[in-house]
Design an enzyme around this catalytic site. Structure first.
Site, mmCIF file in Angstrom:
data_model
loop_
_atom_site.group_PDB
_atom_site.id
_atom_site.type_symbol
_atom_site.label_atom_id
_atom_site.label_comp_id
_atom_site.label_asym_id
_atom_site.label_seq_id
_atom_site.Cartn_x
_atom_site.Cartn_y
_atom_site.Cartn_z
ATOM 1 N N THR A 61 34.372 38.734 33.053
ATOM 2 C CA THR A 61 34.646 38.457 31.646
ATOM 3 C C THR A 61 34.563 39.744 30.817
ATOM 4 O O THR A 61 34.011 39.771 29.718
ATOM 5 C CB THR A 61 33.701 37.375 31.065
ATOM 6 O OG1 THR A 61 33.494 36.353 32.041
ATOM 7 C CG2 THR A 61 34.337 36.704 29.846
ATOM 8 N N LYS B 222 43.524 39.214 39.246
ATOM 9 C CA LYS B 222 42.840 37.943 39.061
ATOM 10 C C LYS B 222 43.855 36.945 38.494
ATOM 11 O O LYS B 222 44.757 37.331 37.742
ATOM 12 C CB LYS B 222 41.692 38.139 38.064
ATOM 13 C CG LYS B 222 40.920 36.873 37.681
ATOM 14 C CD LYS B 222 39.897 37.219 36.616
ATOM 15 C CE LYS B 222 39.168 36.000 36.081
ATOM 16 N NZ LYS B 222 38.068 35.586 36.954
ATOM 17 N N GLU C 6 29.940 38.419 41.204
ATOM 18 C CA GLU C 6 30.441 38.685 39.852
ATOM 19 C C GLU C 6 29.512 38.037 38.830
ATOM 20 O O GLU C 6 29.373 36.816 38.794
ATOM 21 C CB GLU C 6 31.860 38.128 39.695
ATOM 22 C CG GLU C 6 32.427 38.287 38.298
ATOM 23 C CD GLU C 6 33.756 37.582 38.099
ATOM 24 O OE1 GLU C 6 34.063 37.222 36.950
ATOM 25 O OE2 GLU C 6 34.485 37.363 39.088
ATOM 26 N N ARG D 90 28.926 36.834 29.705
ATOM 27 C CA ARG D 90 28.974 35.720 28.756
ATOM 28 C C ARG D 90 27.617 35.400 28.162
ATOM 29 O O ARG D 90 27.500 34.469 27.363
ATOM 30 C CB ARG D 90 29.531 34.465 29.445
ATOM 31 C CG ARG D 90 30.921 34.649 30.027
ATOM 32 C CD ARG D 90 31.437 33.369 30.637
ATOM 33 N NE ARG D 90 32.595 33.605 31.490
ATOM 34 C CZ ARG D 90 33.262 32.651 32.125
ATOM 35 N NH1 ARG D 90 32.896 31.392 31.978
ATOM 36 N NH2 ARG D 90 34.284 32.954 32.895
#
Length: 212
Positions: A73, A133, A45, A49
Site C-alpha cells: 500500500t 501487481k 508484505e 495502512r
C-alpha cells in the site's frame, strides 16, 4: 531483464502466496512473521495502512531470521522512502504515479507496481516493468481476466491480490502469467489477536503447498 526485476522475481518466487498483513500492534509483528516463515512463507508484505506499519517492518527486517520484509500500500514517494529506510526489501503499490516511479528509479529496492487496464500495463511496460501487481483481483475480473492478458502482454507476469483465498488461489496459480498471489487469509485477525501462532503456521503451510 533488469537487475531489479531479477531481484523482485527472486522474492516473489520464494512461495506461491505472499501474506498481505495489516498490523495494528507492533508487538504482533515478530511472532506473526516467525509463524509465517515456519510455515514456509518467507516473503511478507506489511501494508502501510496502520500507524504501526513502519515499526513492524523494521522489527521483522531486524529480528526474524529467514523473513524477507516488504512494504505494501505504498502510494507515493514519501511512503517509498520511509519503507526503504525501515528495511523493506521489496515495495508493493496498488497503482503507480510519476512521483512513485521516480523514487523507485533512484532506489536499489525493487517496486511491484499495480496495473489493471491495458493502458496501465502498457504505461508501466514503457517504464521497464514486466512484473506487476493486479488489484483488486476478484473485483476487477479475476483469473479469467488475467488469463486474457497473457496473449497481448506476453512476458508480463502478475501478482494478483484482493479477494483471493485458499478456495480460489489455484485458479490463479495455474495460469502461466501468474508468478504468485497475495493473500490476507493466512493471518486472520482473530488468530493474530489470540496469539495463535501455531494456527497461522498451519495456514501458511497449507498456502505453501498450493504449488506442489
Amino acid at each position: 531483464m533488469s537487475a531489479k526485476t531479477e531481484k523482485l522475481l527472486s522474492v516473489l518466487k520464494l512461495q506461491p502466496v505472499v501474506p498481505v498483513l495489516i498490523i495494528e500492534d507492533v508487538a504482533h509483528a515478530v511472532p506473526l512473521a516467525r509463524a509465517l516463515v515456519a510455515g514456509g512463507l518467507k516473503a511478507i508484505e506489511i501494508t502501510m495502512r496502520t500507524a504501526a506499519a513502519l515499526d513492524a517492518i523494521k522489527a521483522v527486517a531486524n529480528e526474524v531470521e529467514g523473513a524477507v520484509a516488504g512494504a505494501g500500500t505504498i502510494l507515493n514517494a514519501k511512503h517509498f522512502e520511509q519503507a526503504v529506510a525501515a528495511g523493506s526489501q521489496f515495495i508493493v503499490s496498488p497503482g503507480s504515479t510519476r512521483g512513485l516511479l521516480d523514487a523507485a528509479r533512484d532506489s536499489d529496492i525493487p517496486l511491484l507496481p499495480g496495473a489493471v487496464t491495458s493502458s496501465e500495463i502498457m504505461a508501466l511496460k514503457e517504464e521497464g516493468y514486466d512484473v506487476l501487481k493486479f488489484f483488486p483481483a476478484e473485483q476487477a475480473g479475476g483469473a479469467n481476466y488475467i488469463k486474457s492478458l497473457s496473449s497481448p502482454f506476453a512476458g508480463t507476469l502478475f501478482c494478483p491480490t484482493g479477494g483471493i483465498s485458499l478456495k480460489n488461489a489455484k485458479d490463479y496459480l495455474s495460469l502461466p502469467n501468474i508468478v504468485c498471489v497475495g493473500g490476507s487469509w493466512v493471518a486472520p485477525k482473530e488468530l493474530v489477536a489470540a496469539g495463535d501462532w501455531a494456527g497461522i503456521t498451519k495456514l501458511a503451510a497449507e498456502a505453501c503447498a498450493l504449488r506442489g
